[in-house]
Design a protein around this motif. Structure first.
Motif, mmCIF file in Angstrom:
data_model
loop_
_atom_site.group_PDB
_atom_site.id
_atom_site.type_symbol
_atom_site.label_atom_id
_atom_site.label_comp_id
_atom_site.label_asym_id
_atom_site.label_seq_id
_atom_site.Cartn_x
_atom_site.Cartn_y
_atom_site.Cartn_z
ATOM 1 N N GLU A 241 45.908 35.887 -43.648
ATOM 2 C CA GLU A 241 44.948 35.640 -42.414
ATOM 3 C C GLU A 241 45.758 36.772 -41.283
ATOM 4 O O GLU A 241 45.085 37.312 -40.660
ATOM 5 N N GLU B 219 42.672 39.753 -43.075
ATOM 6 C CA GLU B 219 41.710 38.982 -42.109
ATOM 7 C C GLU B 219 41.814 37.338 -42.168
ATOM 8 O O GLU B 219 42.282 36.780 -43.173
ATOM 9 N N ILE C 283 36.270 35.589 -36.760
ATOM 10 C CA ILE C 283 36.854 36.483 -37.838
ATOM 11 C C ILE C 283 37.621 37.424 -37.297
ATOM 12 O O ILE C 283 36.957 38.382 -36.679
ATOM 13 N N GLU C 284 38.951 37.593 -37.472
ATOM 14 C CA GLU C 284 39.723 38.787 -36.690
ATOM 15 C C GLU C 284 40.467 39.645 -38.011
ATOM 16 O O GLU C 284 40.909 38.855 -39.017
ATOM 17 N N PRO C 285 40.463 40.860 -37.926
ATOM 18 C CA PRO C 285 41.243 41.543 -38.851
ATOM 19 C C PRO C 285 42.604 41.530 -38.784
ATOM 20 O O PRO C 285 43.169 41.390 -37.616
ATOM 21 N N LYS D 61 44.851 45.917 -42.148
ATOM 22 C CA LYS D 61 43.364 45.887 -42.028
ATOM 23 C C LYS D 61 42.941 46.815 -40.917
ATOM 24 O O LYS D 61 42.210 48.090 -41.239
ATOM 25 N N GLN D 62 43.618 46.528 -39.752
ATOM 26 C CA GLN D 62 43.373 47.262 -38.565
ATOM 27 C C GLN D 62 43.700 48.964 -38.589
ATOM 28 O O GLN D 62 43.219 49.770 -38.245
ATOM 29 N N LYS E 241 29.948 45.023 -37.867
ATOM 30 C CA LYS E 241 31.439 44.711 -38.495
ATOM 31 C C LYS E 241 31.365 44.576 -39.881
ATOM 32 O O LYS E 241 32.322 44.966 -40.558
ATOM 33 N N SER F 119 34.974 38.044 -43.866
ATOM 34 C CA SER F 119 33.876 38.772 -43.369
ATOM 35 C C SER F 119 32.687 39.262 -44.270
ATOM 36 O O SER F 119 31.675 39.715 -44.039
#
Length: 505
Positions: A78, A82, A100-102, A106-107, A257, A330
């Protein structure tokens, strides 16, 4: 021994610097990262003052070309790829919603895929943190608003009755309107990409945000606007597959997204070929470096998941065998770009290289970094030859333990600037002795051998041993194995130069 950081491995996609503690692994990640980004050699950067290299590294980190994290047992998928995380609705409400947060990796990959957009107009710049938005320009039956937007290079949205100044507004018709206006004013940034809605599956224009929100007093409705540079207008492009087979909705503004950034990039580049008036748009040629300190301390399977395959050079985006996976939260497709480099560090004293996750070992080039005692040459503290002392300690550790647990040169580098007994005593008392205690599980007889205390006078011993008088402790000698000596750390020895000289003489 000389540290082996060969040039041949510099531009490999995945490398791990491994070795005993204090050998400069984290230190070298800075040099490696700058060398990769600047497409130069390690030798050239070694010749520069480290402070200058570190200064450039800090700039690259601030600009998003370098990311740094440390693995540990609680670190998971996580945080890395993500996950679903709780967030408060706003500052005055205690309602919790889930988003849902990257993750940090991933960022970085998303940033590495962003197009390079630069303005040919002086004093006009664009954001590098590009996001993709869908906008609906007026109602379906109202083609005049869309034509006006295309002709005058902006986008327009409504809710004019809320007024031009919405900063102090606390009540909105509903939460969806609040979200739309918040996105338009606070989330959308200069440099972001906007796709104009054609229908559920198609877009009819592509643009880039060029200005901050404005209030258009001269128009009758849809007064909220932003300047846009249209790359393509009056087109009809199917984005249904690119959007993970999800229809576009009528909501006025929202971030896409799920959309495949790589495919949208290619679409923009195709249309941008014929549009070079004010903007220059090209693929991102920058290199990005992701540094993982203590890579062996994390649960690799838990953190990387399916990414363990995607990081292979032959499986990256654009490679002959490129692979993408659908992310579990996602549902978007994800792949690792070619311009992302991964550098890990591994302390062999924490876990043997032989115990490293096999899947990780096959995908990384491992570069050993051993103590480089040449950098300690000439350091002398009140007659103590530091290089010779550390060399002697390490030779004994190799015999009594192994070479992976030798002591690195970095512990003693501060003596170059401050060659005092107080500094050396602090290094031994706070770093070297605790490290040896950990290595030998507090077997003080072996620590004595390492430090030469077995051949010193009592007043010079770091580890002082005194015989145990059994008759004075027990009423009767028990029928068990008992230690013949007890040990204690003699602090006065840390202040005596002969205690250190006695290690190697």
């Amino acid at each position: 021994m000389k540290t082996d950081v060969g040039e041949a491995s510099l531009y490999e996609k995945n490398i791990v610097l491994y070795g005993p503690p204090g050998t400069g692994k984290t230190y070298y990640t800075v040099i490696y990262a700058v060398a990769i980004i600047e497409n130069t050699t390690l030798e050239k950067l070694r010749a520069e003052p480290y402070e200058e290299v570190l200064s450039r590294y800090t700039v690259y980190k601030k600009e998003g070309q370098v990311a740094f994290t440390t693995f540990h047992q609680s670190f998971g998928y996580e945080e890395f790829i993500e996950g679903i995380k709780p967030v408060l609705d706003d500052e005055v409400s205690d309602q919790v919603r889930y988003k849902i947060e990257p993750g940090i990796f991933k960022q970085l990959c998303e940033q590495a895929q962003q197009l390079e957009i630069s303005s040919l107009i002086p004093n006009q710049s664009f954001s590098t943190d590009t996001r993709i938005w869908k906008v609906s320009l007026g109602r379906r039956e109202n083609v005049q608003t869309k034509r006006d937007c295309f002709e005058n290079n902006y986008i327009r949205i409504g809710w004019d009755d809320l007024g031009a100044n919405i900063a102090d507004e606390t009540e909105f018709p509903n939460t969806s309107v609040k979200k739309i206006i918040s996105d338009f004013y606070d989330e959308m940034s200069i440099g972001d990409i906007v796709l104009s809605l054609g229908d559920q599956k198609h877009i009819d224009a592509i643009g880039i945000i060029k200005g901050e929100p404005e209030w258009l007093e001269q128009v009758d409705y849809y007064k909220r606007s932003r300047k846009v540079e249209w790359i393509a207008k009056d087109i009809w492009e199917d984005v249904y597959k690119s959007n993970q087979q999800t229809n576009l909705t009528l909501a006025t503004v929202y971030e896409l997204k799920k959309i495949n950034r790589e495919e949208i990039n290619q679409l923009i580049l195709r249309y941008a070929e014929n549009k070079r008036d004010d903007l220059e748009i090209e693929e991102n040629k920058k290199k990005y470096v992701f540094i993982i300190d203590e890579i062996n301390r994390g649960n690799i399977s838990k953190i990387l998941g399916e990414l363990i395959t995607l990081i292979e050079p032959t499986k990256r985006l654009g490679a002959p065998e490129q692979m993408k996976v659908q992310l579990p939260y996602s549902k978007s497709e994800f792949g690792v770009p070619q311009n992302v480099y991964i550098i890990g560090t591994m302390n062999t004293a924490d876990r043997s290289i032989a115990l490293m996750d096999t899947a990780l070992r096959r995908r990384f080039r491992f570069i050993e970094m051993m103590p480089n005692l040449q950098v300690l040459e000439g350091i002398n503290v009140e007659g103590i030859d530091i290089q010779k002392m550390v060399d002697t300690i390490n030779k004994r550790i190799e015999v009594l333990f192994d070479r992976e647990h030798t002591i690195g040169h970095a512990y003693f580098l501060n003596l170059k600037k401050e060659p005092t007994m107080a500094n050396l005593a602090g290094i031994f008392e706070n770093a070297i002795i605790p490290l040896l205690q950990e290595y030998f599980y507090e077997d003080y007889s072996k620590i004595q051998l390492i430090l030469g205390d077995n051949a010193k006078a009592n007043n010079l011993k770091f580890i002082l041993d005194t015989p145990v008088q059994m008759d004075n402790i027990f009423k009767a000698i028990p029928d068990v194995d008992l230690p013949e000596s007890k040990y204690c750390i003699q602090k006065s020895a840390f202040q005596d130069s002969q205690s250190y000289i006695g290690i190697y003489e």
